[in-house]
Design a protein around this motif. Structure first.
Motif, PDB file in Angstrom:
ATOM      1  N   UNK A   1    -120.448  57.347 -99.544  1.00 21.25           N
ATOM      2  CA  UNK A   1    -120.884  58.527-100.423  1.00 21.25           C
ATOM      3  C   UNK A   1    -120.219  59.632-100.880  1.00 21.25           C
ATOM      4  N   UNK A   2    -118.575  59.173 -99.733  1.00 21.95           N
ATOM      5  CA  UNK A   2    -118.026  60.253-100.974  1.00 21.95           C
ATOM      6  C   UNK A   2    -117.088  59.740-101.806  1.00 21.95           C
ATOM      7  N   UNK A   3    -117.244  60.139-103.110  1.00 24.96           N
ATOM      8  CA  UNK A   3    -116.304  59.683-104.332  1.00 24.96           C
ATOM      9  C   UNK A   3    -115.128  59.997-104.425  1.00 24.96           C
ATOM     10  N   UNK A   4    -114.085  59.253-104.364  1.00 25.80           N
ATOM     11  CA  UNK A   4    -112.712  59.719-105.102  1.00 25.80           C
ATOM     12  C   UNK A   4    -112.288  59.165-106.401  1.00 25.80           C
ATOM     13  N   UNK A   5    -112.695  60.544-106.818  1.00 23.20           N
ATOM     14  CA  UNK A   5    -112.065  60.317-108.759  1.00 23.20           C
ATOM     15  C   UNK A   5    -110.644  60.352-108.899  1.00 23.20           C
ATOM     16  N   UNK A   6    -109.895  59.698-108.890  1.00 25.39           N
ATOM     17  CA  UNK A   6    -108.277  59.268-109.924  1.00 25.39           C
ATOM     18  C   UNK A   6    -107.766  60.891-110.441  1.00 25.39           C
ATOM     19  N   UNK A   7    -107.240  61.499-110.084  1.00 24.87           N
ATOM     20  CA  UNK A   7    -106.247  62.475-110.856  1.00 24.87           C
ATOM     21  C   UNK A   7    -106.654  63.498-111.079  1.00 24.87           C
ATOM     22  N   UNK A   8    -108.518  63.499-110.442  1.00 21.54           N
ATOM     23  CA  UNK A   8    -109.442  64.537-110.444  1.00 21.54           C
ATOM     24  C   UNK A   8    -109.958  65.590-108.592  1.00 21.54           C
ATOM     25  N   UNK A   9    -110.904  64.448-107.878  1.00 20.34           N
ATOM     26  CA  UNK A   9    -110.639  64.994-106.535  1.00 20.34           C
ATOM     27  C   UNK A   9    -111.718  63.906-106.174  1.00 20.34           C
ATOM     28  N   UNK A  10    -112.514  64.654-105.205  1.00 21.42           N
ATOM     29  CA  UNK A  10    -113.637  64.779-104.908  1.00 21.42           C
ATOM     30  C   UNK A  10    -114.909  64.595-104.956  1.00 21.42           C
ATOM     31  N   UNK A  11    -116.394  63.688-105.248  1.00 20.44           N
ATOM     32  CA  UNK A  11    -117.402  64.096-104.970  1.00 20.44           C
ATOM     33  C   UNK A  11    -117.826  63.521-104.274  1.00 20.44           C
ATOM     34  N   UNK A  12    -119.065  64.259-103.399  1.00 18.38           N
ATOM     35  CA  UNK A  12    -120.658  63.448-103.283  1.00 18.38           C
ATOM     36  C   UNK A  12    -121.713  62.802-103.194  1.00 18.38           C
ATOM     37  N   UNK A  13    -121.478  61.329-103.650  1.00 16.30           N
ATOM     38  CA  UNK A  13    -121.827  60.781-104.733  1.00 16.30           C
ATOM     39  C   UNK A  13    -122.487  59.843-104.646  1.00 16.30           C
ATOM     40  N   UNK A  14    -123.870  59.786-104.780  1.00 13.20           N
ATOM     41  CA  UNK A  14    -124.575  58.417-104.511  1.00 13.20           C
ATOM     42  C   UNK A  14    -124.988  56.868-105.713  1.00 13.20           C
ATOM     43  N   UNK A  15    -123.999  57.545-106.802  1.00  8.45           N
ATOM     44  CA  UNK A  15    -124.630  56.964-107.684  1.00  8.45           C
ATOM     45  C   UNK A  15    -123.790  55.623-107.345  1.00  8.45           C
ATOM     46  N   UNK A  16    -124.947  54.030-108.132  1.00  9.07           N
ATOM     47  CA  UNK A  16    -123.768  53.291-107.466  1.00  9.07           C
ATOM     48  C   UNK A  16    -122.566  52.947-108.752  1.00  9.07           C
ATOM     49  N   UNK A  17    -121.766  52.284-108.255  1.00  7.70           N
ATOM     50  CA  UNK A  17    -120.734  51.815-108.343  1.00  7.70           C
ATOM     51  C   UNK A  17    -120.201  51.203-109.736  1.00  7.70           C
TER      52      UNK A  17
END
Length: 237
Positions: A221-237
């Protein structure tokens, strides 16, 4: 058609709508806004889900297939101990004032005529959840629950063994689901602005948090966003 248990982004919403295209569209937008959404296409399914899903709010279409109308479902929800206090927003194509009054008299808390914009619907949802929530000591997102008073976390009923920093980090994310934060943002929020901590320390604690909250068969549930940071996210890839 936050999370905190009763309100805010992350709250559980039961959408009762028999139009498949409308159901998909509304669910997509509400999940994008951070809500956890379950859907039902008829009254019987809605009542069954109300017991197992335990929604914080019900979006209920007036016209439903089968023997149970939206009014019937609303009335029965008010008779069930677990859902009698759950706010209900009626959604219908009917625009006559008499129908609105009838819905409110049968237990609905608000009434919205279709078609309506998602902005309007989300505003009504936020207002309703704020009205009934009050201060909450429990945060919920997806299947994660964080009890701020007892300092305990669970995912899918499984106890989470969180260190103090990981607990604060998870609380920070759960209060702002879906939002991307840079490592610098996280450092300031968790460690404070006047404490010198290496930026890579964030990555270490993110790895620890991921290891604890993500079991072998559970989605990360923790999404790594390249060059941006992190988010708690349950959206489909």
């Amino acid at each position: 058609m936050m999370s905190e248990t009763a309100g805010g982004a992350g709250a559980r919403i039961l959408l009762v709508e028999d139009d498949p295209s409308l159901q998909i569209m509304v669910r997509y937008n509400l999940e994008k806004a951070g809500y956890a959404v379950e859907t039902a296409g008829d009254g019987a399914s809605a009542l069954a889900l109300a017991g197992s899903f335990r929604p914080a709010l019900v979006l209920l279409d007036w016209m439903l297939p089968g023997t149970l109308s939206g009014i019937d479902v609303c009335r029965r929800l008010r008779e069930l101990p677990g859902s009698r206090d759950v706010p209900v927003i009626m959604l219908t194509a009917r625009s006559e004032e008499a129908d609105a009054i009838r819905g409110l008299e049968n237990g609905a808390d608000d009434y919205l005529t279709k078609p309506c914009s998602m902005a309007t619907l989300e505003a009504r949802i936020r207002a309703m959840l704020r009205r009934v929530a009050g201060p909450s000591d429990v945060l919920e997102f997806d299947d994660i629950t964080l009890d701020l008073v007892r300092h305990r976390g669970e995912r899918g009923g499984r106890a989470l063994q969180l260190g103090p920093t990981e607990f604060r980090l998870l609380e920070f994310f759960m209060r702002r689901p879906g939002r991307v934060f840079s490592r610098e943002d996280i450092l300031k929020a968790i460690w404070g602005e006047n404490i010198h901590v290496e930026v890579r320390t964030v990555d270490v604690h993110i790895r620890r948090l991921r290891k604890e909250i993500n079991g072998p068969e559970e989605r990360d549930l923790i999404r790594t966003v390249r060059s941006a940071g992190y988010a708690l996210d349950n959206s489909p890839e």
